[in-house]
Design a protein around this motif. Sequence first.
Motif, PDB file in Angstrom:
ATOM      1  N   VAL A  81      16.324  30.876  10.706  1.00  0.00           N
ATOM      2  CA  VAL A  81      16.051  30.180   9.457  1.00  0.00           C
ATOM      3  C   VAL A  81      17.014  29.005   9.346  1.00  0.00           C
ATOM      4  O   VAL A  81      18.231  29.173   9.409  1.00  0.00           O
ATOM      5  N   LEU A  85      22.858  27.569   3.304  1.00  0.00           N
ATOM      6  CA  LEU A  85      23.425  28.914   3.411  1.00  0.00           C
ATOM      7  C   LEU A  85      23.690  29.517   2.041  1.00  0.00           C
ATOM      8  O   LEU A  85      24.838  29.720   1.660  1.00  0.00           O
ATOM      9  N   GLU A  90      15.496  37.120   2.670  1.00  0.00           N
ATOM     10  CA  GLU A  90      15.173  37.517   4.047  1.00  0.00           C
ATOM     11  C   GLU A  90      13.697  37.341   4.310  1.00  0.00           C
ATOM     12  O   GLU A  90      12.867  37.842   3.579  1.00  0.00           O
ATOM     13  N   GLU A  95      16.550  38.181  10.898  1.00  0.00           N
ATOM     14  CA  GLU A  95      16.556  36.753  11.193  1.00  0.00           C
ATOM     15  C   GLU A  95      17.993  36.241  11.268  1.00  0.00           C
ATOM     16  O   GLU A  95      18.924  36.837  10.733  1.00  0.00           O
ATOM     17  N   HIS A  97      20.513  32.868  10.605  1.00  0.00           N
ATOM     18  CA  HIS A  97      20.560  31.651   9.784  1.00  0.00           C
ATOM     19  C   HIS A  97      21.452  30.597  10.420  1.00  0.00           C
ATOM     20  O   HIS A  97      22.486  30.921  10.989  1.00  0.00           O
ATOM     21  N   LYS A 205      26.791  34.679   6.652  1.00  0.00           N
ATOM     22  CA  LYS A 205      25.922  33.856   7.487  1.00  0.00           C
ATOM     23  C   LYS A 205      26.739  32.974   8.421  1.00  0.00           C
ATOM     24  O   LYS A 205      26.381  32.794   9.584  1.00  0.00           O
TER      25      LYS A 205
END
Lengths: 293, 293
Positions: A81, A85, A90, A95, A97, A205
Amino acid sequence: MTQPALTVASLIRDEQLRLACSTWLPQGRYELMELGLRPDPAAELERCWEQFDAVLLEPGVLSIEAFQRLRAQGRILPAVVLGQLSGPMEFFQDEVHLPPDQMEQLSYSLDAAISRCLRRRSSAGAWEDLHDGESSSEVHDPSNWRLPLRLRERLGYLGVFYKRDSSRFLRNLPAAERKVLLRSLHRTYRDLLISYFRDPVAANKALESFVNTAFFSDLPITKTVEIHVDMIDDFWKKLQLEGHKQDFLKDYRLALLDVMAHLCEMYRRSLPPETSTSDGLVARVVTASQVQS
Amino acid sequence: MTQPALTVASLIRDEQLRLACSTWLPQGRYELMELGLRPDPAAELERCWEQFDAVLLEPGVLSIEAFQRLRAQGRILPAVVLGQLSGPMEFFQDEVHLPPDQMEQLSYSLDAAISRCLRRRSSAGAWEDLHDGESSSEVHDPSNWRLPLRLRERLGYLGVFYKRDSSRFLRNLPAAERKVLLRSLHRTYRDLLISYFRDPVAANKALESFVNTAFFSDLPITKTVEIHVDMIDDFWKKLQLEGHKQDFLKDYRLALLDVMAHLCEMYRRSLPPETSTSDGLVARVVTASQVQS
């Protein structure tokens, strides 16, 4: 024998981001299919689902309903993705980021997403299916199962174990690219420090990005320590100049500890387990239960 | 097909230590040859040198002259030194140290010593010799070269890469043995903390023991963090009861960072390197230059 690349669906509208994706994904390994500017990206994604091995996603390009539809069909792909941030949103499971100012790390993030997806499949009991080709009752769409086999064939993935591409190791990059990657890692580490005590979601992240890139670029551990020390030194000098206290900066060692612990665990899990056979020889045996531990 | 064990020369006089060695070395994998009580242990060691794959050593059993003689002959074996953790004395190159109250970790230390010895050989340009059987001009005694081959044949060592025996992973030990190993790791970690700021040599040795055992017992990273936190909590309570300040305990995070960094680097180096071939497939290629990086 030339193997086709892995096919990556790009669900991105922003022009800068689209440009960055084609710049930072090494050709030959990945082939990008741009769906972001199509009138109905979700329909395109579903229509050509079986072609795709991974997804790049800009938040907002697919509707919540589209995600719910994919999920109901058991359709999950490795996903990166690309966006701001913030927020615990989700889209796909597991996934990865990446913020738009750190696109230099895109290929490492994609590798991380693929590895995660393989691990999750394996821990969901998919390991046997991978080997004997039978489909599991837990899986709604058999097209899902093409992915691990395809990854294994084309990139040499050892089932669920991370397989790194040494041509993208930091030390093997041309000097200019090495510099760019290190600068990007500095930015990611800076994001981690800035958010560490005040925004746990953003911190996680950033930590994830840093650890993924460190792992897949085979960053020496001393280099990680160096990045931390350099940055804390800079903060220290800045605070001193401004007449502020600096002692609290020591608490940021917790951030470095967090990075080390995650990186260490990632390396630990990437070693294929070995078991002794009765005659004392060591044989390579991989079982689903070992993989999960 | 039963393979003979690796043969370990024991140069130990102390009765407690001798007993501990035979208790804590798993039979079947290692065969102990006790030379410590012989009238001239050094002469025995030299006479039977070719039989041995590793050495256990109590300081004082071999004279300095005996070491000098062995060194002059280019005779080096993986070695674990069992004795007090003080002084920078080095007997063999790359020896591993283990204090007498942590003998539960002996087999892990021995694995570490063997791995180190293999790595050093490889980085000295021995890799090619290992594969084509030619002896190198740097080596004085060809009997040295039997060792890597023997280790590879018997224990499945992949050249210079650490190969762990999963039957000795913490999670695979019987509950009672697991408890004993964890207690021993706590003692080692305690030694590390106590010496961390005042005796760097002792701290390094404790750190080394801890990291070796953590690696070869596949200790989860969270467990390492837990051991640190438990111990700091105990110190904190003790200092509070005694009316002392406790804030300096935060500085001990540096010790945990040190452990993590070493462990992480050990894991990192234990992943066999991969290189991409021109058609995008990933092939397993191991070269001496990669091993050193």
